[in-house]
Design a protein around this motif. Sequence first.
Motif, PDB file in Angstrom:
ATOM      1  N   VAL A   1       0.860  -1.184   0.000  1.00 19.77           N
ATOM      2  CA  VAL A   1       0.000   0.000   0.000  1.00 19.77           C
ATOM      3  C   VAL A   1       0.895   1.232   0.000  1.00 19.77           C
ATOM      4  O   VAL A   1       1.940   1.269   0.652  1.00 19.77           O
ATOM      5  CB  VAL A   1      -0.941   0.026   1.225  1.00 19.77           C
ATOM      6  N   GLY A   2       0.492   2.212  -0.772  1.00 18.01           N
ATOM      7  CA  GLY A   2       1.263   3.445  -0.859  1.00 18.01           C
ATOM      8  C   GLY A   2       0.639   4.539  -0.008  1.00 18.01           C
ATOM      9  O   GLY A   2      -0.570   4.773  -0.072  1.00 18.01           O
ATOM     10  N   CYS A   3       1.442   5.186   0.792  1.00 13.45           N
ATOM     11  CA  CYS A   3       0.987   6.299   1.623  1.00 13.45           C
ATOM     12  C   CYS A   3       1.847   7.509   1.287  1.00 13.45           C
ATOM     13  O   CYS A   3       3.076   7.427   1.314  1.00 13.45           O
ATOM     14  CB  CYS A   3       1.111   5.965   3.104  1.00 13.45           C
ATOM     15  N   GLY A   4       1.222   8.608   0.987  1.00 14.26           N
ATOM     16  CA  GLY A   4       1.994   9.789   0.632  1.00 14.26           C
ATOM     17  C   GLY A   4       1.136  11.028   0.594  1.00 14.26           C
ATOM     18  O   GLY A   4      -0.083  10.964   0.773  1.00 14.26           O
ATOM     19  N   PHE A   5       1.760  12.164   0.355  1.00 11.72           N
ATOM     20  CA  PHE A   5       1.039  13.427   0.272  1.00 11.72           C
ATOM     21  C   PHE A   5       1.857  14.413  -0.556  1.00 11.72           C
ATOM     22  O   PHE A   5       3.043  14.207  -0.812  1.00 11.72           O
ATOM     23  CB  PHE A   5       0.764  14.002   1.672  1.00 11.72           C
ATOM     24  N   THR A   6       1.200  15.450  -0.987  1.00 11.05           N
ATOM     25  CA  THR A   6       1.846  16.482  -1.794  1.00 11.05           C
ATOM     26  C   THR A   6       2.340  17.608  -0.889  1.00 11.05           C
ATOM     27  O   THR A   6       1.632  18.010   0.036  1.00 11.05           O
ATOM     28  CB  THR A   6       0.874  17.040  -2.840  1.00 11.05           C
ATOM     29  N   ILE A   7       3.520  18.118  -1.181  1.00  7.97           N
ATOM     30  CA  ILE A   7       4.137  19.169  -0.369  1.00  7.97           C
ATOM     31  C   ILE A   7       4.334  20.426  -1.212  1.00  7.97           C
ATOM     32  O   ILE A   7       4.841  20.360  -2.334  1.00  7.97           O
ATOM     33  CB  ILE A   7       5.489  18.711   0.194  1.00  7.97           C
ATOM     34  N   ASP A   8       3.923  21.554  -0.683  1.00  6.59           N
ATOM     35  CA  ASP A   8       4.199  22.839  -1.321  1.00  6.59           C
ATOM     36  C   ASP A   8       5.668  23.180  -1.110  1.00  6.59           C
ATOM     37  O   ASP A   8       6.130  23.275   0.025  1.00  6.59           O
ATOM     38  CB  ASP A   8       3.298  23.922  -0.717  1.00  6.59           C
ATOM     39  N   CYS A   9       6.396  23.363  -2.206  1.00  4.92           N
ATOM     40  CA  CYS A   9       7.847  23.576  -2.117  1.00  4.92           C
ATOM     41  C   CYS A   9       8.241  25.049  -2.129  1.00  4.92           C
ATOM     42  O   CYS A   9       9.443  25.360  -2.050  1.00  4.92           O
ATOM     43  CB  CYS A   9       8.547  22.867  -3.277  1.00  4.92           C
ATOM     44  N   ARG A  10       7.318  25.957  -2.222  1.00  7.41           N
ATOM     45  CA  ARG A  10       7.665  27.373  -2.324  1.00  7.41           C
ATOM     46  C   ARG A  10       8.583  27.834  -1.189  1.00  7.41           C
ATOM     47  O   ARG A  10       9.616  28.461  -1.439  1.00  7.41           O
ATOM     48  CB  ARG A  10       6.390  28.225  -2.381  1.00  7.41           C
ATOM     49  N   PRO A  11       8.230  27.552   0.071  1.00  6.08           N
ATOM     50  CA  PRO A  11       9.115  28.022   1.144  1.00  6.08           C
ATOM     51  C   PRO A  11      10.322  27.123   1.385  1.00  6.08           C
ATOM     52  O   PRO A  11      11.209  27.486   2.151  1.00  6.08           O
ATOM     53  CB  PRO A  11       8.188  28.009   2.372  1.00  6.08           C
ATOM     54  N   LEU A  12      10.370  25.973   0.719  1.00 12.10           N
ATOM     55  CA  LEU A  12      11.432  25.004   0.989  1.00 12.10           C
ATOM     56  C   LEU A  12      12.631  25.140   0.070  1.00 12.10           C
ATOM     57  O   LEU A  12      13.714  24.657   0.399  1.00 12.10           O
ATOM     58  CB  LEU A  12      10.876  23.568   0.874  1.00 12.10           C
ATOM     59  N   LEU A  13      12.440  25.751  -1.099  1.00 10.98           N
ATOM     60  CA  LEU A  13      13.537  25.859  -2.054  1.00 10.98           C
ATOM     61  C   LEU A  13      14.517  26.948  -1.631  1.00 10.98           C
ATOM     62  O   LEU A  13      14.212  27.827  -0.833  1.00 10.98           O
ATOM     63  CB  LEU A  13      12.990  26.148  -3.455  1.00 10.98           C
ATOM     64  N   ASN A  14      15.695  26.890  -2.203  1.00  5.47           N
ATOM     65  CA  ASN A  14      16.755  27.817  -1.853  1.00  5.47           C
ATOM     66  C   ASN A  14      17.297  28.482  -3.112  1.00  5.47           C
ATOM     67  O   ASN A  14      17.988  27.834  -3.894  1.00  5.47           O
ATOM     68  CB  ASN A  14      17.875  27.071  -1.118  1.00  5.47           C
ATOM     69  N   PRO A  15      16.983  29.765  -3.366  1.00  8.66           N
ATOM     70  CA  PRO A  15      16.193  30.645  -2.500  1.00  8.66           C
ATOM     71  C   PRO A  15      14.701  30.316  -2.569  1.00  8.66           C
ATOM     72  O   PRO A  15      14.254  29.699  -3.542  1.00  8.66           O
ATOM     73  CB  PRO A  15      16.470  32.037  -3.077  1.00  8.66           C
ATOM     74  N   PRO A  16      13.916  30.731  -1.568  1.00 10.93           N
ATOM     75  CA  PRO A  16      12.479  30.430  -1.556  1.00 10.93           C
ATOM     76  C   PRO A  16      11.772  31.056  -2.755  1.00 10.93           C
ATOM     77  O   PRO A  16      12.165  32.107  -3.258  1.00 10.93           O
ATOM     78  CB  PRO A  16      11.997  31.053  -0.244  1.00 10.93           C
ATOM     79  N   VAL A  17      10.730  30.382  -3.209  1.00  6.86           N
ATOM     80  CA  VAL A  17       9.889  30.888  -4.289  1.00  6.86           C
ATOM     81  C   VAL A  17       8.759  31.706  -3.666  1.00  6.86           C
ATOM     82  O   VAL A  17       8.244  31.335  -2.596  1.00  6.86           O
ATOM     83  CB  VAL A  17       9.314  29.705  -5.112  1.00  6.86           C
ATOM     84  N   PRO A  18       8.370  32.833  -4.268  1.00 10.59           N
ATOM     85  CA  PRO A  18       7.298  33.649  -3.686  1.00 10.59           C
ATOM     86  C   PRO A  18       6.039  32.831  -3.401  1.00 10.59           C
ATOM     87  O   PRO A  18       5.670  31.951  -4.176  1.00 10.59           O
ATOM     88  CB  PRO A  18       7.048  34.715  -4.760  1.00 10.59           C
ATOM     89  N   GLU A  19       5.382  33.133  -2.299  1.00 13.08           N
ATOM     90  CA  GLU A  19       4.175  32.408  -1.904  1.00 13.08           C
ATOM     91  C   GLU A  19       3.079  32.522  -2.956  1.00 13.08           C
ATOM     92  O   GLU A  19       2.250  31.624  -3.096  1.00 13.08           O
ATOM     93  CB  GLU A  19       3.660  32.951  -0.572  1.00 13.08           C
ATOM     94  N   ASN A  20       3.056  33.632  -3.700  1.00 14.09           N
ATOM     95  CA  ASN A  20       2.013  33.838  -4.707  1.00 14.09           C
ATOM     96  C   ASN A  20       2.500  33.509  -6.123  1.00 14.09           C
ATOM     97  O   ASN A  20       1.976  34.031  -7.111  1.00 14.09           O
ATOM     98  CB  ASN A  20       1.485  35.275  -4.665  1.00 14.09           C
TER      99      ASN A  20
END
Length: 369
Positions: free
Chosen positions: A303-322
Amino acid sequence: MKILESTRVTPSLNSPNASAPFSLPLTYSDIFWLKFHPVERLFFYPLNGLTLPRFNSEILPKLKQSLSLTLLHFLPLAGNLKWPSNSPKPIISYTPSDGVPLTVAESDADFNILSSNGVYEAVELHPLAPELITSDDSASTIALQITLFPNTGFCVGITAHHAVLDGKTTTMFIKSWAYICKQGNPENSSLPPELIPVLDRSVLRDPGGVDMIYLKTWLDSMGSDSDTDKKSLKILPNKGEAESLVRATVEITREDLKKLRERVLSKLPDTGKDLHLSTFVLTYAYIATCIVRSRGGNDDRDVGCGFTIDCRPLLNPPVPENYFGNCNTITGELAKARDLLDEDGFVLGVQKGHQDLEFMVQISVGGSQ
């Protein structure tokens, strides 16, 4: 369900921004979702005593007008996904004659049931979500439907092409439309800074050419020797949808979460007591174990368990929230059904969810895009 109107809403023609062609390339994060089935959302608005004449004279014109103004900020949504012969990858293309497909309908279904937290057949919601128009040569970025439920309210359905929008961008668009609609000023399309989309693709860097790697994977999966067939923009059918599905909204209270947290802590060794048991991780593990148990089947199956993650604040440099477009990734892993079915299955789900989140944080802190 009765269809009252099928039309297209174009960006406000009073603005010079909508009078020139516009194009936007897809990034590696967009192409990752190129063939995935679209994402559907429904928003229910109760309004007692809403008659068809009032709907046609007050509600519908206001929604159309505010949508037209909102599209000035979201021109890619008024366009289509195209794959020009001279382009190595698909692009989002807008021309002044383009617009968002809009269906207006009337339903005699029970509004209160469909918008409630009760259990009902999922198929009852299907007529409220518009179909995304796709072909080999072109694909709509979104499709909208406004459905009247006489005397009880209306529903706004949106079907979004996943190669164009992720969940955060879709939410930003809906909030922008709601904001402009609430202002009620046909001459003003201004938005607060947090709702103005950033269309600059350079903020999502791809020095390794991941976009073309993802695209090649999609083309190879088409299994055709014809370049024309391989370039088709048709979305893959959703083969994972089972028949006779039901929908329900389940509320997990603070007290429920407290009990779940105490349950995990009672099973962990002293060295694991400092594990951060967030509301998200607890809910994720609880839902995962409930789904595995309800579906039954062979205990030895994967069985696969997973979820989607917003990477905007995680990248270096961060990507704008909008930032407009996809900026996300999927994390997860496989487990044996039996591991989630036994007495400590919930605890295992919590540990796996926590590990996935920790892994993503380590990547963001330790490196760049």
